[in-house]
Design a protein around this motif. Structure first.
Motif, PDB file in Angstrom:
ATOM      1  N   LYS A  42      15.356 -10.148 -12.444  1.00 32.03           N
ATOM      2  CA  LYS A  42      14.995  -8.823 -12.372  1.00 32.03           C
ATOM      3  C   LYS A  42      13.579  -8.473 -12.720  1.00 32.03           C
ATOM      4  O   LYS A  42      12.985  -7.666 -12.038  1.00 32.03           O
ATOM      5  CB  LYS A  42      15.763  -7.951 -13.377  1.00 32.03           C
ATOM      6  N   GLN A  43      12.790  -9.131 -13.660  1.00 29.91           N
ATOM      7  CA  GLN A  43      11.484  -8.910 -13.862  1.00 29.91           C
ATOM      8  C   GLN A  43      10.618  -9.287 -12.652  1.00 29.91           C
ATOM      9  O   GLN A  43       9.734  -8.702 -12.122  1.00 29.91           O
ATOM     10  CB  GLN A  43      11.010  -9.838 -15.082  1.00 29.91           C
ATOM     11  N   LEU A  44      10.736 -10.481 -12.184  1.00 34.76           N
ATOM     12  CA  LEU A  44      10.220 -11.185 -10.876  1.00 34.76           C
ATOM     13  C   LEU A  44      10.285  -9.948  -9.811  1.00 34.76           C
ATOM     14  O   LEU A  44       9.483  -9.628  -8.980  1.00 34.76           O
ATOM     15  CB  LEU A  44      10.783 -12.273 -10.423  1.00 34.76           C
ATOM     16  N   ALA A  45      11.501  -9.210  -9.465  1.00 32.07           N
ATOM     17  CA  ALA A  45      11.909  -8.355  -8.591  1.00 32.07           C
ATOM     18  C   ALA A  45      10.919  -7.117  -8.549  1.00 32.07           C
ATOM     19  O   ALA A  45      10.675  -6.611  -7.542  1.00 32.07           O
ATOM     20  CB  ALA A  45      13.365  -8.135  -8.532  1.00 32.07           C
ATOM     21  N   ARG A  46      11.143  -6.509  -9.906  1.00 30.25           N
ATOM     22  CA  ARG A  46      10.253  -5.599 -10.271  1.00 30.25           C
ATOM     23  C   ARG A  46       8.707  -5.605  -9.925  1.00 30.25           C
ATOM     24  O   ARG A  46       8.145  -4.708  -9.279  1.00 30.25           O
ATOM     25  CB  ARG A  46      10.243  -4.967 -11.803  1.00 30.25           C
ATOM     26  N   LYS A  84       7.592  -7.703  -7.761  1.00 29.29           N
ATOM     27  CA  LYS A  84       7.225  -7.656  -6.373  1.00 29.29           C
ATOM     28  C   LYS A  84       7.401  -6.577  -5.725  1.00 29.29           C
ATOM     29  O   LYS A  84       6.742  -6.262  -4.713  1.00 29.29           O
ATOM     30  CB  LYS A  84       8.682  -8.813  -5.839  1.00 29.29           C
ATOM     31  N   PHE A  85       8.211  -5.645  -6.356  1.00 32.62           N
ATOM     32  CA  PHE A  85       8.302  -4.011  -5.713  1.00 32.62           C
ATOM     33  C   PHE A  85       7.181  -3.512  -6.068  1.00 32.62           C
ATOM     34  O   PHE A  85       6.603  -2.805  -5.196  1.00 32.62           O
ATOM     35  CB  PHE A  85       9.466  -3.471  -6.451  1.00 32.62           C
ATOM     36  N   LEU A  86       6.538  -3.890  -7.252  1.00 33.61           N
ATOM     37  CA  LEU A  86       5.405  -3.089  -7.678  1.00 33.61           C
ATOM     38  C   LEU A  86       4.265  -3.542  -6.739  1.00 33.61           C
ATOM     39  O   LEU A  86       3.341  -2.677  -6.311  1.00 33.61           O
ATOM     40  CB  LEU A  86       4.972  -3.172  -9.014  1.00 33.61           C
ATOM     41  N   ARG A  87       4.031  -4.879  -6.384  1.00 38.45           N
ATOM     42  CA  ARG A  87       2.967  -5.234  -5.492  1.00 38.45           C
ATOM     43  C   ARG A  87       3.228  -4.544  -4.209  1.00 38.45           C
ATOM     44  O   ARG A  87       2.210  -4.371  -3.505  1.00 38.45           O
ATOM     45  CB  ARG A  87       3.028  -6.775  -5.516  1.00 38.45           C
TER      46      ARG A  87
END
Length: 275
Positions: A9-13, A15-18
Motif C-alpha cells: 500500500k505504501q508503494l502504491a501511494r 507511485k500515485f503521488l509521483r
C-alpha cells in the motif's frame, strides 16, 4: 515491523503521488508555454500599433534606422499633384448637340490632369457623333475639375473618366449612338493599349442598352479583353501613355483590380481643337 500488505500500500501511494507530481508539472509547462505564445502574439499586435502611431506622429526628423524601422506603407505614394482651384459645372442637356465638326479634319483632345497631360487624337471620320459630342461638352467646360473615378487591372486595364458625379452614374442628359464597332483594331475581342473608347450601359447577356454612350470614356493602358461593344474614338499620344501608366502603377483602392485610383487623377482642364 511493516507487513507485506502495508508495504504494498505504501508503494502504491508513493507511485500515485509521483504520477500526480508529473501531471502537475506537465500542466505547469503547458500553462507557461501558452502564456509565452499569448505574450508573443500580444507583442506583435502592440508592436504594430506602436509602429502605426509612431508613423502618424513622426515629426520628420532623422532617426536611427536600426532602432526605429520605418513602417511599410499600405499603398503606393500618390504620384500626382494637387488639383487646380475650381468647381465642376452642373451642366445638363436635353438632346445630343447638332453635328458641327468637320468629319474630314483631324481633332485632338488634351486632358490637362493632375498627373500630367494626356493627348488624344480623335477619329472624327469613324466616330463623328462621339467626337462632335466631346467637342461640344469640352467647350462648355463639362470635364473641367472632374475626377477619373475608376481604375481596373487584370483582363481589363483601363482608367475611366468623364463623370462629373464621380460615381459612374453621371451623364450629360443625352445618349450617343454606338459607332466604329467594326474597327480593325478590335480583332480578337481585344481593345489594344492606347485606345480611348466610350463606356455605355449595354448588357451583352440581354443584348439591351445599345446606343447609350454619354460622357464617360475609358483609356486603355494595356491590352484589354473586351468584346467590340464600346465605341473606339481616339488614340492616346506616346507622352499621354507614360502619364497613364504612371497612374496605373499606383494601383487602385480595392486591391481586387477594380476601384478608385490611388493616384488623385483630376482633369484640371480639357480642350478640343483641330490639329
Amino acid at each position: 515491523m511493516v507487513s507485506q500488505e502495508q508495504r504494498r500500500k505504501q508503494l502504491a501511494r508513493e507511485k500515485f503521488l509521483r504520477q500526480q507530481q508529473r501531471r502537475e508539472a506537465a500542466r505547469r509547462r503547458r500553462r507557461m508555454r501558452n502564456a509565452v505564445i499569448a505574450g508573443a502574439v500580444a507583442l506583435v499586435v502592440a508592436g504594430g500599433a506602436v509602429s502605426y502611431a509612431a508613423g502618424a506622429f513622426d515629426d520628420g526628423g532623422s532617426t536611427n534606422d536600426d532602432a526605429a524601422p520605418k513602417p511599410t506603407p499600405s499603398k503606393p505614394e500618390d504620384p500626382c499633384r494637387k488639383a487646380a482651384p475650381g468647381k465642376i459645372k452642373p451642366l445638363g442637356f436635353k438632346k445630343e448637340p447638332a453635328l458641327t465638326i468637320d468629319k474630314s479634319a483631324s481633332y485632338e483632345m488634351k486632358l490637362a490632369t493632375t498627373c500630367g497631360d494626356i493627348g488624344v487624337d480623335l477619329d472624327a471620320a469613324k466616330a463623328p457623333h462621339t467626337v462632335n459630342s466631346f467637342n461640344f461638352l469640352v467647350n462648355k467646360g463639362y470635364l473641367d475639375h472632374t475626377k477619373c473615378h475608376r481604375l481596373t487591372a487584370g483582363n481589363v486595364n483601363v482608367l475611366q473618366c468623364g463623370d462629373p458625379k464621380g460615381t459612374g452614374e453621371g451623364d450629360p442628359g443625352y445618349s450617343l449612338p454606338d459607332e466604329n464597332l467594326k474597327d480593325k483594331r478590335l480583332r480578337g475581342n481585344v481593345y489594344p493599349a492606347g485606345t480611348v473608347a466610350m463606356a455605355n450601359r449595354y448588357k451583352p447577356d440581354t443584348k439591351r442598352g445599345r446606343d447609350t454612350g454619354g460622357s464617360q470614356f475609358f483609356l486603355v493602358y494595356q491590352d484589354s479583353q473586351l468584346p467590340p461593344d464600346y465605341t473606339p474614338f481616339g488614340t492616346i499620344s506616346d507622352s499621354g501613355m507614360k502619364v497613364l501608366k504612371k497612374i496605373a502603377a499606383a494601383g487602385e483602392s480595392s486591391g481586387q483590380g477594380d476601384g478608385t485610383p490611388n493616384a488623385t487623377v483630376v482633369i484640371d482642364k480639357a480642350t478640343v481643337a483641330k490639329s
